[in-house]
Write an enzyme that holds these catalytic residues in place. Structure first.
Site, PDB file in Angstrom:
ATOM      1  N   LYS A 181       0.886  -1.175   0.000  1.00  0.00           N
ATOM      2  CA  LYS A 181       0.000   0.000   0.000  1.00  0.00           C
ATOM      3  C   LYS A 181       0.921   1.221   0.000  1.00  0.00           C
ATOM      4  CE  LYS A 181      -1.979   3.097   1.823  1.00  0.00           C
ATOM      5  NZ  LYS A 181      -1.850   4.511   1.370  1.00  0.00           N
ATOM      6  N   GLU A 227      10.145  16.687  14.016  1.00  0.00           N
ATOM      7  CA  GLU A 227      10.530  16.404  12.642  1.00  0.00           C
ATOM      8  C   GLU A 227       9.737  17.324  11.715  1.00  0.00           C
ATOM      9  OE1 GLU A 227       9.269  12.740  10.768  1.00  0.00           O
ATOM     10  OE2 GLU A 227      11.316  12.415  10.075  1.00  0.00           O
ATOM     11  N   GLY A 275       2.783   4.936  12.877  1.00  0.00           N
ATOM     12  CA  GLY A 275       3.539   3.759  13.323  1.00  0.00           C
ATOM     13  C   GLY A 275       2.922   3.113  14.559  1.00  0.00           C
ATOM     14  N   GLY A 328       7.027   5.253   7.786  1.00  0.00           N
ATOM     15  CA  GLY A 328       6.195   6.456   7.820  1.00  0.00           C
ATOM     16  C   GLY A 328       6.356   7.176   9.143  1.00  0.00           C
ATOM     17  N   SER A 329       5.304   7.876   9.523  1.00  0.00           N
ATOM     18  CA  SER A 329       5.400   8.739  10.705  1.00  0.00           C
ATOM     19  C   SER A 329       5.279   7.936  12.000  1.00  0.00           C
ATOM     20  CB  SER A 329       4.280   9.771  10.641  1.00  0.00           C
ATOM     21  OG  SER A 329       3.026   9.115  10.669  1.00  0.00           O
ATOM     22  N   CYS A 339      13.851  10.860   5.891  1.00  0.00           N
ATOM     23  CA  CYS A 339      13.771  10.481   7.314  1.00  0.00           C
ATOM     24  C   CYS A 339      15.136  10.602   7.963  1.00  0.00           C
ATOM     25  CB  CYS A 339      13.252   9.060   7.440  1.00  0.00           C
ATOM     26  SG  CYS A 339      14.217   7.876   6.507  1.00  0.00           S
ATOM     27  N   GLU A 375       9.797   1.658  10.531  1.00  0.00           N
ATOM     28  CA  GLU A 375      10.842   2.613  10.131  1.00  0.00           C
ATOM     29  C   GLU A 375      10.203   3.987  10.198  1.00  0.00           C
ATOM     30  OE1 GLU A 375      13.928   1.878   9.388  1.00  0.00           O
ATOM     31  OE2 GLU A 375      13.988  -0.194   8.696  1.00  0.00           O
TER      32      GLU A 375
HETATM   33  P1  NAP Z   1       2.515   8.622   7.192  1.00  0.00           P
HETATM   34  O1  NAP Z   1       1.508   9.673   7.163  1.00  0.00           O
HETATM   35  O2  NAP Z   1       2.765   7.904   8.463  1.00  0.00           O
HETATM   36  O3  NAP Z   1       2.097   7.599   6.066  1.00  0.00           O
HETATM   37  C1  NAP Z   1       2.833   6.440   5.790  1.00  0.00           C
HETATM   38  C2  NAP Z   1       1.939   5.411   5.153  1.00  0.00           C
HETATM   39  O4  NAP Z   1       0.943   4.992   6.084  1.00  0.00           O
HETATM   40  C3  NAP Z   1       1.182   5.932   3.940  1.00  0.00           C
HETATM   41  O5  NAP Z   1       1.093   4.905   2.993  1.00  0.00           O
HETATM   42  C4  NAP Z   1      -0.170   6.258   4.525  1.00  0.00           C
HETATM   43  O6  NAP Z   1      -1.171   6.290   3.563  1.00  0.00           O
HETATM   44  C5  NAP Z   1      -0.335   5.124   5.493  1.00  0.00           C
HETATM   45  N1  NAP Z   1      -1.328   5.357   6.549  1.00  0.00           N
HETATM   46  C6  NAP Z   1      -1.810   6.528   7.021  1.00  0.00           C
HETATM   47  N2  NAP Z   1      -2.726   6.305   7.990  1.00  0.00           N
HETATM   48  C7  NAP Z   1      -2.814   4.966   8.135  1.00  0.00           C
HETATM   49  C8  NAP Z   1      -3.577   4.116   8.979  1.00  0.00           C
HETATM   50  N3  NAP Z   1      -4.440   4.598   9.872  1.00  0.00           N
HETATM   51  N4  NAP Z   1      -3.412   2.780   8.873  1.00  0.00           N
HETATM   52  C9  NAP Z   1      -2.528   2.269   7.983  1.00  0.00           C
HETATM   53  N5  NAP Z   1      -1.800   3.020   7.140  1.00  0.00           N
HETATM   54  C10 NAP Z   1      -1.931   4.357   7.228  1.00  0.00           C
HETATM   55  O7  NAP Z   1       3.933   9.135   6.722  1.00  0.00           O
HETATM   56  P2  NAP Z   1       4.258   9.996   5.427  1.00  0.00           P
HETATM   57  O8  NAP Z   1       3.772  11.371   5.701  1.00  0.00           O
HETATM   58  O9  NAP Z   1       3.814   9.301   4.217  1.00  0.00           O
HETATM   59  O10 NAP Z   1       5.852   9.950   5.394  1.00  0.00           O
HETATM   60  C11 NAP Z   1       6.632  10.790   6.142  1.00  0.00           C
HETATM   61  C12 NAP Z   1       7.120  10.100   7.392  1.00  0.00           C
HETATM   62  O11 NAP Z   1       7.782   8.888   7.081  1.00  0.00           O
HETATM   63  C13 NAP Z   1       8.150  10.908   8.127  1.00  0.00           C
HETATM   64  O12 NAP Z   1       7.916  10.866   9.512  1.00  0.00           O
HETATM   65  C14 NAP Z   1       9.455  10.216   7.790  1.00  0.00           C
HETATM   66  O13 NAP Z   1      10.489  10.431   8.689  1.00  0.00           O
HETATM   67  C15 NAP Z   1       9.026   8.811   7.735  1.00  0.00           C
HETATM   68  N6  NAP Z   1       9.984   8.007   6.960  1.00  0.00           N
HETATM   69  C16 NAP Z   1      10.793   7.131   7.630  1.00  0.00           C
HETATM   70  C17 NAP Z   1      11.728   6.384   6.940  1.00  0.00           C
HETATM   71  C18 NAP Z   1      12.617   5.415   7.665  1.00  0.00           C
HETATM   72  O14 NAP Z   1      13.216   4.594   7.017  1.00  0.00           O
HETATM   73  N7  NAP Z   1      12.751   5.457   8.960  1.00  0.00           N
HETATM   74  C19 NAP Z   1      11.832   6.511   5.555  1.00  0.00           C
HETATM   75  C20 NAP Z   1      10.998   7.415   4.899  1.00  0.00           C
HETATM   76  C21 NAP Z   1      10.069   8.153   5.631  1.00  0.00           C
HETATM   77  P3  NAP Z   1      -1.645   7.688   2.924  1.00  0.00           P
HETATM   78  O15 NAP Z   1      -0.435   8.505   2.677  1.00  0.00           O
HETATM   79  O16 NAP Z   1      -2.310   7.274   1.682  1.00  0.00           O
HETATM   80  O17 NAP Z   1      -2.539   8.303   3.940  1.00  0.00           O
END
Ligand code: NAP
Ligand code: MG
Length: 477
Positions: A168, A377, A226, A221-222, A277, A243
């Site tokens: 997804k 962040e 998470g 993701g966030s 990230c 992650e």
């Molecule tokens: P996010 O809002 O947490 O979204 C990540 C993924 O989760 C997306 O596919 C999102 O879908 C999905 N999602 C959202 N709500 C959900 C729920 N209730 N249940 C299941 N899945 C759900 O993060 P983002 O804004 O896309 O990415 C930025 C974040 O990712 C930052 O905090 C960054 O630091 C982190 N990140 C970490 C790494 C690492 O390796 N540590 C690498 C890259 C990014 P939708 O977007 O379609 O809502």
């Protein structure tokens, strides 16, 4: 979407607009999957595990991944163009990402037949084997900041170990992933081995994470989402790798090599518009060089130009309007806070689209690490600096955000390099350098608020498989 080896539409008939971060125009539409679509994807993964994909041996899985790597390289111009249009990445950043994607398939293609079991010395009348097996159906929920890279990072080791995957992607960045999933079918992955459902996080993402048919979740993701994923994993008692975000620090000592440190540190936060990230988003500088070093960083920020992806400048726009507004709120807060001083900003190139989500790279300094801009962040090209007095203070400041993804130490003193590397609470430490820029071979992941589990490197093959111990009685003689 790609489910069961076919391009399919959602049963809901609903779509999501794909909006260009440069023009704000709709450039495509995505399917908006619901739990019924997710259910189909999970079932098709399960069916092929019990069928065709389950019969493919490790050598053949490796060959398929190697072929996919070559195929991605063959289509690299097309894929980079898609990635850049979808996310606003500069041309060269998008191309670098596609090459890393190919490298993931290559690395794990090579690794597929090199993860071995063990024979354990035990009682004489027993023979004990430890064998590696796939987990089963693995779910992969991805972020938008490096869609192609994250797809390769999460999916390649899972396929190498013989899992069937359901992905997804983030609703803001699906296009390159959908195209690569098509290419995977072209090179011969069986139907159902690699499924991609597009949709909203709270709908398709939640449905996937809670589906009783999955055996593992890889989430990038966030921190906020998470935690929801960890709860969803608990519902079905499955393992998850989280992650999450970071607030990584550079620690710069008085003997640092400025010529190497300054451009590396500035680029680390400006690259990809700070949406990384592992970006080094704060710098802690020894007080004896604070003024001189911050001035050198300021020069880099003033020289940074942002604009349309095709101009290929220091960075492009940020991903969407909500990120744009969020980062601007942080900038306003930084300007209004007495603690912080805005010392340098980059420029938006005059020929850029006026509708683009462009943020000027911005550099703030403070006397102390106190402002929320040091702890939260921001995920934009916003950089903060504070001084430290001695090694112990530097470690304390680096560790006190609660995030622990990576940190960097800039010093020529060997014992200090080693001591700090031990004392920093994080998943990676860089010494006189920063950022893996791919670094497919290097185990990666966090501690604390940055999550748990490791991806990349051979460790991902272990994370995405399970161990079975076979104990055989073979007699007394
Ligand atoms: P996010 O809002 O947490 O979204 C990540 C993924 O989760 C997306 O596919 C999102 O879908 C999905 N999602 C959202 N709500 C959900 C729920 N209730 N249940 C299941 N899945 C759900 O993060 P983002 O804004 O896309 O990415 C930025 C974040 O990712 C930052 O905090 C960054 O630091 C982190 N990140 C970490 C790494 C690492 O390796 N540590 C690498 C890259 C990014 P939708 O977007 O379609 O809502
Ligand atoms: Mg997009």
């Amino acid at each position: 979407m790609i489910i069961g080896g076919k391009k399919v539409s959602s049963g809901t008939g609903r779509k999501i607009d794909v909006i260009s971060p440069v023009t704000r125009k709709v450039i495509a539409h995505l399917e908006r999957a619901d739990e019924t679509d997710v259910d189909k994807a999970v079932n098709s993964a399960r069916n092929t595990l019990d069928g065709e994909w389950g019969r493919v041996n490790a050598i053949e899985r490796g060959k398929l991944l190697l072929e996919l790597s070559q195929c991605v390289l063959k289509h690299k111009e097309e894929l980079a163009e898609i990635e850049s249009a979808d996310t606003g990445k500069t041309k060269s950043t998008a191309m670098a990402d596609i090459k890393v994607l190919a490298r993931y398939f290559e690395f794990y293609g090579g690794g597929a037949d090199k993860i071995m079991g063990q024979v354990i010395p035990y009682l004489n009348e027993y023979n004990v084997q430890v064998v590696r097996e796939p987990l089963g159906v693995t779910a992969h929920i991805l972020p938008w900041n490096y869609p192609a890279q994250m797809f390769g990072r999460s999916v390649a080791p899972a396929l190498a170990m013989g899992n069937a995957v359901v992905v997804k992607p983030a609703e803001d960045a699906c296009l390159s992933i959908l195209r690569v999933a098509e290419l995977a079918l072209d090179v011969g992955f069986p139907a159902g081995a690699l499924n991609v459902v597009t949709g909203l996080g709270a709908e398709a993402g939640a449905a996937l994470s809670l589906h009783p048919g999955i055996d593992f979740i890889s989430f990038t993701g966030s921190n906020e989402v998470g935690k929801l994923i960890q709860k969803a994993a608990a519902e079905n008692a499955v393992k998850c790798v989280l992650e999450l975000g970071g607030k990584s620090a550079h620690i710069v000592f008085e003997d640092a090599d400025f010529e190497r440190a300054v451009p590396t540190i500035a680029k680390g936060i400006i690259y990809n518009a700070g949406q990384t990230c592992s970006a080094g988003s704060r710098v802690l500088i020894h007080e004896s060089i604070f003024e001189e070093f911050t001035e050198r960083i300021a020069e880099e920020f003033r020289a940074a130009s942002v604009g349309n992806s095709e101009l290929d400048l220091a960075c492009g726009p940020v991903i969407n309007e909500s990120q744009y507004n969020k980062i601007n709120r942080y900038l306003e807060q930084g300007v209004n806070e007495g603690d912080l001083k805005l010392v340098a900003q980059g420029k938006i190139h005059p020929s850029s689209n006026p509708n683009g989500f462009f943020i000027k790279p911005s550099f703030f300094v403070a006397d102390e690490q106190k402002s929320p801009l040091f702890f939260e962040e921001i995920f934009g090209p916003v950089f903060v600096a504070a001084p430290f007095g001695d090694d112990q203070e530097a470690v304390k400041l680096a560790n006190e955000t609660g995030y622990g993804l990576l940190n960097a130490i800039w010093t020529e003193v060997g014992s200090r390099q080693q001591r700090l590397a031990r004392q920093l609470k994080c998943g990676q430490v860089y010494i006189n350098g920063f950022g893996a820029g791919g670094g497919v071979e290097l185990p990666f992941g966090g501690v604390g608020k940055s999550g748990h589990g490791r991806e990349k490197g051979f460790m991902a093959l272990e994370e995405m498989s399970t161990v079975k111990t076979v104990v055989m009685y073979c007699g007394n003689n």
